[in-house]
Design a protein around this motif. Structure first.
Motif, PDB file in Angstrom:
ATOM      1  N   LEU A 136       0.782  -1.134  -0.132  1.00 24.51           N
ATOM      2  CA  LEU A 136      -0.018  -0.148   0.113  1.00 24.51           C
ATOM      3  C   LEU A 136       0.704   1.437   0.022  1.00 24.51           C
ATOM      4  CD1 LEU A 136      -2.860   1.251  -0.080  1.00 24.51           C
ATOM      5  CD2 LEU A 136      -2.616   0.975   2.565  1.00 24.51           C
ATOM      6  N   ASN A 137       1.940   1.273   0.756  1.00 29.41           N
ATOM      7  CA  ASN A 137       2.844   2.438   0.715  1.00 29.41           C
ATOM      8  C   ASN A 137       3.535   2.579  -0.587  1.00 29.41           C
ATOM      9  OD1 ASN A 137       2.235   3.015   3.518  1.00 29.41           O
ATOM     10  ND2 ASN A 137       3.970   1.994   4.141  1.00 29.41           N
ATOM     11  N   LEU A 138       4.177   1.564  -1.025  1.00 32.25           N
ATOM     12  CA  LEU A 138       4.639   1.636  -2.412  1.00 32.25           C
ATOM     13  C   LEU A 138       3.733   2.043  -3.475  1.00 32.25           C
ATOM     14  CD1 LEU A 138       6.653  -1.877  -2.637  1.00 32.25           C
ATOM     15  CD2 LEU A 138       7.632   0.632  -2.294  1.00 32.25           C
ATOM     16  N   LEU A 139       2.393   1.674  -3.398  1.00 32.78           N
ATOM     17  CA  LEU A 139       1.203   2.006  -4.523  1.00 32.78           C
ATOM     18  C   LEU A 139       1.002   3.721  -4.182  1.00 32.78           C
ATOM     19  CD1 LEU A 139      -0.962   1.255  -6.307  1.00 32.78           C
ATOM     20  CD2 LEU A 139      -2.380   0.944  -4.547  1.00 32.78           C
ATOM     21  N   LEU A 143       4.163  -0.300 -12.894  1.00 35.24           N
ATOM     22  CA  LEU A 143       4.338  -0.509 -11.607  1.00 35.24           C
ATOM     23  C   LEU A 143       2.781  -0.313 -10.650  1.00 35.24           C
ATOM     24  CD1 LEU A 143       7.892   0.632 -10.667  1.00 35.24           C
ATOM     25  CD2 LEU A 143       7.236  -1.798 -10.729  1.00 35.24           C
ATOM     26  N   PHE A 144       2.242   0.838 -11.136  1.00 33.61           N
ATOM     27  CA  PHE A 144       0.891   0.931 -10.331  1.00 33.61           C
ATOM     28  C   PHE A 144       0.129  -0.093 -10.392  1.00 33.61           C
ATOM     29  CE2 PHE A 144      -3.467   2.696 -10.192  1.00 33.61           C
ATOM     30  CZ  PHE A 144      -3.301   3.422  -9.069  1.00 33.61           C
ATOM     31  N   PHE A 145      -0.239  -0.631 -11.793  1.00 31.06           N
ATOM     32  CA  PHE A 145      -1.011  -1.660 -11.977  1.00 31.06           C
ATOM     33  C   PHE A 145      -0.553  -3.026 -11.151  1.00 31.06           C
ATOM     34  CE2 PHE A 145      -2.618   0.970 -15.047  1.00 31.06           C
ATOM     35  CZ  PHE A 145      -4.069   0.820 -14.918  1.00 31.06           C
ATOM     36  N   VAL A 146       0.701  -3.244 -11.415  1.00 31.83           N
ATOM     37  CA  VAL A 146       1.270  -4.422 -10.633  1.00 31.83           C
ATOM     38  C   VAL A 146       1.111  -4.440  -9.045  1.00 31.83           C
ATOM     39  CG1 VAL A 146       3.378  -5.587  -9.886  1.00 31.83           C
ATOM     40  CG2 VAL A 146       2.919  -4.986 -12.254  1.00 31.83           C
ATOM     41  N   PHE A 147       1.319  -3.306  -8.260  1.00 33.10           N
ATOM     42  CA  PHE A 147       1.171  -3.122  -6.943  1.00 33.10           C
ATOM     43  C   PHE A 147      -0.524  -3.184  -6.659  1.00 33.10           C
ATOM     44  CE2 PHE A 147       5.025  -0.176  -6.632  1.00 33.10           C
ATOM     45  CZ  PHE A 147       5.947  -1.297  -6.315  1.00 33.10           C
ATOM     46  N   ALA A 184      -1.381  -6.929  -6.769  1.00 33.03           N
ATOM     47  CA  ALA A 184      -0.978  -7.712  -5.428  1.00 33.03           C
ATOM     48  C   ALA A 184      -1.606  -7.303  -4.332  1.00 33.03           C
ATOM     49  CB  ALA A 184       0.698  -7.329  -5.689  1.00 33.03           C
ATOM     50  N   LEU A 185      -1.944  -5.811  -4.289  1.00 34.09           N
ATOM     51  CA  LEU A 185      -2.538  -5.616  -2.896  1.00 34.09           C
ATOM     52  C   LEU A 185      -4.299  -6.262  -3.040  1.00 34.09           C
ATOM     53  CD1 LEU A 185      -2.666  -3.714  -0.623  1.00 34.09           C
ATOM     54  CD2 LEU A 185      -3.472  -2.109  -1.883  1.00 34.09           C
ATOM     55  N   VAL A 186      -4.734  -6.240  -4.310  1.00 30.26           N
ATOM     56  CA  VAL A 186      -6.145  -7.126  -4.296  1.00 30.26           C
ATOM     57  C   VAL A 186      -6.008  -8.385  -3.731  1.00 30.26           C
ATOM     58  CG1 VAL A 186      -7.918  -7.883  -5.749  1.00 30.26           C
ATOM     59  CG2 VAL A 186      -7.147  -5.466  -5.780  1.00 30.26           C
ATOM     60  N   TYR A 187      -4.942  -9.086  -4.575  1.00 32.09           N
ATOM     61  CA  TYR A 187      -4.700 -10.652  -4.230  1.00 32.09           C
ATOM     62  C   TYR A 187      -4.287 -10.684  -2.782  1.00 32.09           C
ATOM     63  CZ  TYR A 187      -2.531 -15.040  -4.476  1.00 32.09           C
ATOM     64  OH  TYR A 187      -2.208 -16.234  -4.031  1.00 32.09           O
ATOM     65  N   LEU A 188      -3.799 -10.053  -2.163  1.00 28.97           N
ATOM     66  CA  LEU A 188      -3.181 -10.096  -0.805  1.00 28.97           C
ATOM     67  C   LEU A 188      -4.316  -9.980   0.302  1.00 28.97           C
ATOM     68  CD1 LEU A 188       0.323  -8.709  -0.410  1.00 28.97           C
ATOM     69  CD2 LEU A 188      -0.383 -11.066  -0.198  1.00 28.97           C
ATOM     70  N   SER A 189      -5.321  -9.044   0.106  1.00 29.77           N
ATOM     71  CA  SER A 189      -6.451  -8.427   0.749  1.00 29.77           C
ATOM     72  C   SER A 189      -7.548  -9.550   0.504  1.00 29.77           C
ATOM     73  CB  SER A 189      -6.956  -7.179   0.277  1.00 29.77           C
ATOM     74  OG  SER A 189      -7.402  -7.143  -0.710  1.00 29.77           O
ATOM     75  N   SER A 190      -7.654 -10.131  -0.668  1.00 33.07           N
ATOM     76  CA  SER A 190      -8.505 -11.062  -0.736  1.00 33.07           C
ATOM     77  C   SER A 190      -8.248 -12.523   0.095  1.00 33.07           C
ATOM     78  CB  SER A 190      -8.864 -11.636  -2.182  1.00 33.07           C
ATOM     79  OG  SER A 190      -7.795 -12.117  -2.751  1.00 33.07           O
TER      80      SER A 190
END
Length: 78
Positions: A6-9, A64-68, A71-77
């Motif tokens: 989230l911070n990287l995003l 990078l924005f879309f990758v982050f 990744a954030l959606v995957y981890l939060s699910s």
């Protein structure tokens, strides 16, 4: 891990805004788009120097924005 991504995003978002604001303006292109003029049909030139560098930086930051974000959606699910 979610906080790190989230911070990287957020950092990437700020850098995208800065990169877009630093790109040179194209006043003539915007004017011809609004007026419908197509006098520059063969006048397109490849970006060089600073403009080409800023285009590449923007593409990398956008990727990078879309990758982050994914990744954030995957981890939060999970």
């Amino acid at each position: 891990m979610e906080n790190l991504i989230l911070n990287l995003l957020l950092i990437d978002s700020i850098l995208i805004v800065i990169a877009v604001m630093m790109q040179p303006s194209k006043q003539q292109d915007a004017l011809s788009a609004l007026s419908g003029g197509s006098g520059d049909l063969f006048g397109k030139q490849k970006a060089r120097g600073f403009e080409a560098f800023m285009q590449k930086v923007t593409v990398v930051l956008g990727t990078l924005f879309f990758v982050f974000a994914l990744a954030l959606v995957y981890l939060s699910s999970h």
